[in-house]
Design a protein around this motif. Structure first.
Motif, PDB file in Angstrom:
ATOM      1  N   THR A 189       0.976  -1.130   0.045  1.00 28.52           N
ATOM      2  CA  THR A 189       0.148  -0.062   0.023  1.00 28.52           C
ATOM      3  C   THR A 189       1.020   1.210  -0.066  1.00 28.52           C
ATOM      4  N   LYS A 190       0.160   2.529  -0.032  1.00 22.64           N
ATOM      5  CA  LYS A 190       1.099   3.548  -0.243  1.00 22.64           C
ATOM      6  C   LYS A 190       1.631   4.075   1.109  1.00 22.64           C
ATOM      7  N   TYR A 191       0.978   3.213   2.331  1.00 19.85           N
ATOM      8  CA  TYR A 191       1.411   3.211   3.653  1.00 19.85           C
ATOM      9  C   TYR A 191       2.689   2.312   4.114  1.00 19.85           C
ATOM     10  N   THR A 192       2.996   1.645   3.181  1.00 19.78           N
ATOM     11  CA  THR A 192       4.075   0.453   3.477  1.00 19.78           C
ATOM     12  C   THR A 192       5.269   1.286   3.527  1.00 19.78           C
ATOM     13  N   PHE A 193       5.966   0.848   4.611  1.00 24.98           N
ATOM     14  CA  PHE A 193       7.353   1.690   4.878  1.00 24.98           C
ATOM     15  C   PHE A 193       8.616   0.633   4.270  1.00 24.98           C
ATOM     16  N   PHE A 194       9.346   1.055   3.575  1.00 26.68           N
ATOM     17  CA  PHE A 194      10.726   0.390   3.133  1.00 26.68           C
ATOM     18  C   PHE A 194      11.815   1.307   3.584  1.00 26.68           C
ATOM     19  N   TYR A 195      12.793   0.457   4.460  1.00 23.38           N
ATOM     20  CA  TYR A 195      14.256   1.248   5.015  1.00 23.38           C
ATOM     21  C   TYR A 195      15.029   0.530   3.857  1.00 23.38           C
ATOM     22  N   LEU A 196      15.866   1.298   3.265  1.00 21.84           N
ATOM     23  CA  LEU A 196      16.817   0.682   2.294  1.00 21.84           C
ATOM     24  C   LEU A 196      18.251   1.516   2.876  1.00 21.84           C
ATOM     25  N   ASP A 197      19.080   0.350   3.043  1.00 23.05           N
ATOM     26  CA  ASP A 197      20.387   0.606   3.634  1.00 23.05           C
ATOM     27  C   ASP A 197      21.549  -0.151   2.829  1.00 23.05           C
ATOM     28  N   PRO A 198      21.845   0.631   1.655  1.00 23.28           N
ATOM     29  CA  PRO A 198      22.689   0.277   0.777  1.00 23.28           C
ATOM     30  C   PRO A 198      24.156   0.184   0.976  1.00 23.28           C
ATOM     31  N   PRO A 199      24.975  -0.396   0.546  1.00 22.76           N
ATOM     32  CA  PRO A 199      26.423   0.039   0.782  1.00 22.76           C
ATOM     33  C   PRO A 199      26.753   1.569   0.483  1.00 22.76           C
ATOM     34  N   TYR A 200      27.703   1.945   1.382  1.00 19.04           N
ATOM     35  CA  TYR A 200      27.797   3.373   1.090  1.00 19.04           C
ATOM     36  C   TYR A 200      28.457   3.784  -0.276  1.00 19.04           C
ATOM     37  N   TYR A 201      27.906   4.753  -0.888  1.00 25.25           N
ATOM     38  CA  TYR A 201      28.345   5.290  -2.237  1.00 25.25           C
ATOM     39  C   TYR A 201      29.739   5.451  -1.872  1.00 25.25           C
ATOM     40  N   GLU A 202      30.748   5.360  -2.949  1.00 28.02           N
ATOM     41  CA  GLU A 202      32.049   5.174  -3.243  1.00 28.02           C
ATOM     42  C   GLU A 202      32.964   4.729  -2.315  1.00 28.02           C
ATOM     43  N   VAL A 203      32.728   4.492  -1.018  1.00 28.60           N
ATOM     44  CA  VAL A 203      33.432   3.930   0.136  1.00 28.60           C
ATOM     45  C   VAL A 203      33.078   2.239   0.265  1.00 28.60           C
ATOM     46  N   GLY A 204      31.923   1.956  -0.228  1.00 22.40           N
ATOM     47  CA  GLY A 204      31.489   0.393  -0.097  1.00 22.40           C
ATOM     48  C   GLY A 204      32.409  -0.402  -0.110  1.00 22.40           C
ATOM     49  N   LYS A 205      33.316  -0.286  -1.143  1.00 20.99           N
ATOM     50  CA  LYS A 205      34.345  -1.442  -1.361  1.00 20.99           C
ATOM     51  C   LYS A 205      35.197  -1.637  -0.104  1.00 20.99           C
ATOM     52  N   GLY A 206      35.510  -0.462   0.362  1.00 23.02           N
ATOM     53  CA  GLY A 206      36.504  -0.679   1.669  1.00 23.02           C
ATOM     54  C   GLY A 206      35.931  -1.071   2.873  1.00 23.02           C
ATOM     55  N   LEU A 207      34.255  -0.914   2.821  1.00 20.18           N
ATOM     56  CA  LEU A 207      33.743  -1.565   4.085  1.00 20.18           C
ATOM     57  C   LEU A 207      33.090  -2.831   3.941  1.00 20.18           C
ATOM     58  N   TYR A 208      32.563  -3.329   2.715  1.00 23.78           N
ATOM     59  CA  TYR A 208      31.739  -4.478   2.617  1.00 23.78           C
ATOM     60  C   TYR A 208      32.434  -5.289   1.721  1.00 23.78           C
ATOM     61  N   ARG A 209      31.957  -6.580   2.002  1.00 27.34           N
ATOM     62  CA  ARG A 209      32.496  -7.820   0.852  1.00 27.34           C
ATOM     63  C   ARG A 209      31.793  -7.472  -0.527  1.00 27.34           C
ATOM     64  N   CYS A 210      30.576  -6.763  -0.622  1.00 21.48           N
ATOM     65  CA  CYS A 210      30.103  -6.550  -1.933  1.00 21.48           C
ATOM     66  C   CYS A 210      29.886  -5.086  -1.916  1.00 21.48           C
ATOM     67  N   ASP A 211      29.790  -4.553  -3.113  1.00 21.32           N
ATOM     68  CA  ASP A 211      29.522  -3.195  -3.411  1.00 21.32           C
ATOM     69  C   ASP A 211      28.356  -2.966  -4.759  1.00 21.32           C
ATOM     70  N   LEU A 212      27.848  -1.663  -4.699  1.00 22.37           N
ATOM     71  CA  LEU A 212      27.012  -1.643  -5.831  1.00 22.37           C
ATOM     72  C   LEU A 212      27.674  -0.685  -6.847  1.00 22.37           C
ATOM     73  N   SER A 213      27.582  -0.728  -8.192  1.00 20.61           N
ATOM     74  CA  SER A 213      27.876  -0.009  -8.931  1.00 20.61           C
ATOM     75  C   SER A 213      27.403   1.473  -8.882  1.00 20.61           C
ATOM     76  N   GLU A 214      27.873   2.494  -9.617  1.00 20.78           N
ATOM     77  CA  GLU A 214      27.211   3.728  -9.394  1.00 20.78           C
ATOM     78  C   GLU A 214      25.698   3.716 -10.155  1.00 20.78           C
ATOM     79  N   ASP A 215      25.600   2.854 -11.273  1.00 21.10           N
ATOM     80  CA  ASP A 215      24.366   2.599 -11.873  1.00 21.10           C
ATOM     81  C   ASP A 215      23.398   2.127 -10.768  1.00 21.10           C
ATOM     82  N   ASP A 216      23.953   1.162 -10.012  1.00 23.86           N
ATOM     83  CA  ASP A 216      23.000   0.398  -9.055  1.00 23.86           C
ATOM     84  C   ASP A 216      22.540   1.208  -8.022  1.00 23.86           C
TER      85      ASP A 216
END
Length: 118
Positions: free
Chosen positions: A1-28
């Motif tokens: 519904t329009k009241y469903t709450f989604f919390y997104l906690d992706p890897p940090y932009y540009e520094v994710g590779k140094g902090l996580y085992r996986c990272d997202l591309s800029e496009d992702d």
């Protein structure tokens, strides 16, 4: 519904590779913001503050909240990669597709989003 709450906690932009085992591309990373802008429901993204993320938010009609909007806040994290030491402490922002930074009330559902990339 329009009241469903989604919390997104992706890897940090540009520094994710140094902090996580996986990272997202800029496009992702952009797709995360695009999902928040176009998805049905209430979306909140937490990220390190970065000019590009602020630019995407403005482009997509999202709202950016930082420490100045909430007063003082604190959070904790454990770094699995002890060899990675950032040059400076990251300052987080919250990005939403709604203009009220108050948390979702108890009558609304909370959904965990595990993965939406294929």
């Amino acid at each position: 519904t329009k009241y469903t709450f989604f919390y997104l906690d992706p890897p940090y932009y540009e520094v994710g590779k140094g902090l996580y085992r996986c990272d997202l591309s800029e496009d992702d990373h952009y797709k995360v913001f695009e999902l928040a802008a176009t998805g049905r429901g209430m979306f909140m993204i937490s990220q390190y503050d970065h000019e590009k993320l602020r630019s995407w938010s403005e482009e997509l009609g999202l709202h950016v909240w930082d420490h100045d909007d909430f007063g003082r806040w604190a959070y904790g994290m454990t770094n699995q990669n002890q060899d990675f030491i950032p040059d400076s402490v990251g300052r987080e922002i919250i990005v939403t597709n709604y203009d009220d930074p108050v948390m979702v009330n108890k009558k609304r559902s909370v959904v965990k989003v595990s993965s939406f990339f294929k």
